[in-house]
Motif scaffolding. Structure first.
Motif, PDB file in Angstrom:
ATOM      1  N   LEU A  12       0.829  -1.206   0.000  1.00 46.30           N
ATOM      2  CA  LEU A  12       0.000   0.000   0.000  1.00 46.30           C
ATOM      3  C   LEU A  12       0.866   1.260   0.000  1.00 46.30           C
ATOM      4  CD1 LEU A  12      -2.864  -0.878   2.513  1.00 46.30           C
ATOM      5  CD2 LEU A  12      -3.149  -0.307   0.106  1.00 46.30           C
TER       6      LEU A  12
ATOM      7  N   GLY B 264       0.884   3.654  -3.124  1.00 42.96           N
ATOM      8  CA  GLY B 264       0.273   4.929  -2.751  1.00 42.96           C
ATOM      9  C   GLY B 264       1.194   6.098  -2.993  1.00 42.96           C
TER      10      GLY B 264
ATOM     11  N   LEU C  16      -8.341  11.393   6.810  1.00 45.43           N
ATOM     12  CA  LEU C  16      -8.046  10.282   5.914  1.00 45.43           C
ATOM     13  C   LEU C  16      -8.997   9.112   6.152  1.00 45.43           C
ATOM     14  CD1 LEU C  16      -6.359   8.823   3.797  1.00 45.43           C
ATOM     15  CD2 LEU C  16      -4.669   8.327   5.567  1.00 45.43           C
TER      16      LEU C  16
ATOM     17  N   ILE D 189     -11.045   6.937   3.320  1.00 43.63           N
ATOM     18  CA  ILE D 189     -10.938   5.488   3.145  1.00 43.63           C
ATOM     19  C   ILE D 189     -12.315   4.839   3.147  1.00 43.63           C
ATOM     20  CG2 ILE D 189     -10.136   3.351   4.225  1.00 43.63           C
ATOM     21  CD1 ILE D 189      -7.694   4.904   5.204  1.00 43.63           C
TER      22      ILE D 189
ATOM     23  N   CYS E 266      -8.819   1.147  -0.828  1.00 39.48           N
ATOM     24  CA  CYS E 266      -7.865   1.828   0.049  1.00 39.48           C
ATOM     25  C   CYS E 266      -6.729   2.446  -0.751  1.00 39.48           C
ATOM     26  CB  CYS E 266      -7.306   0.855   1.084  1.00 39.48           C
ATOM     27  SG  CYS E 266      -8.472   0.391   2.379  1.00 39.48           S
TER      28      CYS E 266
ATOM     29  N   PHE F  78      -5.716   6.358  -0.758  1.00 38.81           N
ATOM     30  CA  PHE F  78      -4.380   6.850  -0.406  1.00 38.81           C
ATOM     31  C   PHE F  78      -3.796   7.710  -1.523  1.00 38.81           C
ATOM     32  CE2 PHE F  78      -3.832   3.102   2.629  1.00 38.81           C
ATOM     33  CZ  PHE F  78      -4.063   3.894   3.734  1.00 38.81           C
TER      34      PHE F  78
ATOM     35  N   GLU G  42      -3.167  11.559  -0.619  1.00 46.40           N
ATOM     36  CA  GLU G  42      -1.781  11.990  -0.521  1.00 46.40           C
ATOM     37  C   GLU G  42      -1.383  12.910  -1.669  1.00 46.40           C
ATOM     38  OE1 GLU G  42       0.265  11.537   1.977  1.00 46.40           O
ATOM     39  OE2 GLU G  42      -1.290  10.420   3.046  1.00 46.40           O
TER      40      GLU G  42
ATOM     41  N   LEU H 193       2.581   8.482   5.561  1.00 42.17           N
ATOM     42  CA  LEU H 193       1.672   7.546   4.910  1.00 42.17           C
ATOM     43  C   LEU H 193       1.866   6.136   5.453  1.00 42.17           C
ATOM     44  CD1 LEU H 193      -0.436   6.799   2.816  1.00 42.17           C
ATOM     45  CD2 LEU H 193       1.380   6.681   1.101  1.00 42.17           C
TER      46      LEU H 193
ATOM     47  N   ASP I 226      -0.078   6.004   8.450  1.00 44.03           N
ATOM     48  CA  ASP I 226      -1.511   6.121   8.189  1.00 44.03           C
ATOM     49  C   ASP I 226      -2.110   4.859   7.580  1.00 44.03           C
ATOM     50  OD1 ASP I 226      -1.578   8.661   9.205  1.00 44.03           O
ATOM     51  OD2 ASP I 226      -1.442   9.667   7.258  1.00 44.03           O
ATOM     52  N   THR I 227      -1.280   3.966   7.050  1.00 48.63           N
ATOM     53  CA  THR I 227      -1.831   2.732   6.484  1.00 48.63           C
ATOM     54  C   THR I 227      -2.551   1.888   7.530  1.00 48.63           C
ATOM     55  OG1 THR I 227       0.321   1.647   6.819  1.00 48.63           O
ATOM     56  CG2 THR I 227      -0.118   2.562   4.625  1.00 48.63           C
TER      57      THR I 227
END
Length: 221
Positions: free
Chosen positions: A23, A27, A65, A69, A96, A100, A104, A161, A164-165
């Motif tokens: 991801l 992303g 975020l 999602i 997802c 992202f 982003e 990021l 944030d995953t």
């Protein structure tokens, strides 16, 4: 506290880490690509393009975020059904990943825009004097220098990021944190597994931050 059960569970958690890294990489690549396009639109002399890109950036930077999602998880299948007239199952990973990339891109856009504006305007004028068009100037002269300057900021945003995953738990995607939490619940040791997951996130993020600082000093010199 008993951490002995973590070692046998490492293969399962590594699958979650592989999902997290997948991801992250996709992303970042998609976000930088879209962010670069948005940055060029914001710097365009066309007021329509500039306003559209500005509205996009302001919108996605003003919402959480987690909302993006969950919204894409439910909205992407609906939009595809509306466009094609057929039910097209879209998994949690795809939704997802789209979320992202688009979220982003708003942050990467501002980083890229600042990098482009940091290049002296005289270089663009000199390139035009040599007969280059706008695309050649950006591709051959401005963007290579801009990306060199903004590489530390791009990497720093990539670290954010990576953290944030973990929000993909909201749609049931089995990333590293979700894999660690679920195995801790199954074994009956949730605290130990969450502590271990926190240490892994801290180690990776802190090490990456130190590397970014070293890279920033090297590029500055």
């Amino acid at each position: 506290m008993d951490f002995s059960a973590i070692i046998p569970a490492l293969p399962g958690m590594w699958e979650g880490m592989a999902m997290t890294l997948k991801l992250l990489v996709l992303g970042v690549v998609g976000g930088v690509a879209l962010g670069t396009v948005l940055a060029l639109m914001r710097l365009s002399h066309n007021p329509l393009l500039s306003r559209v890109a500005g509205a996009y950036v302001n919108y996605f930077r003003s919402i959480p975020l987690l909302l993006v999602i969950t919204w894409f998880y439910f909205a992407v299948p609906f939009v595809l059904r509306w466009l094609t007239g057929e039910d097209m199952p879209i998994g949690a990973f795809t939704s997802c990943l789209v979320a992202f990339m688009m979220f982003e891109a708003a942050y990467f856009c501002e980083i890229v825009r600042a990098g482009i504006q940091s290049i002296p305007k005289g270089q663009m004028g000199a390139a035009y004097a040599l007969g280059m068009n706008y695309g050649q100037v950006m591709r051959l002269i401005i963007l290579p220098q801009a990306f060199r300057k903004m590489t530390p900021l791009l990497l720093q945003q990539s670290i954010i990021l990576f953290q944030d995953t973990s929000l993909v738990y909201a749609v049931g995607l089995m990333d590293f944190l979700n894999a660690a939490r679920s195995r801790g619940d199954i074994i009956g040791q949730p605290h130990e597994f969450l502590i271990f997951a926190g240490l892994v996130y801290f180690t990776i993020s802190f090490s990456a931050s130190l590397l970014v600082k070293r890279l920033q000093k090297r590029l500055t010199v």
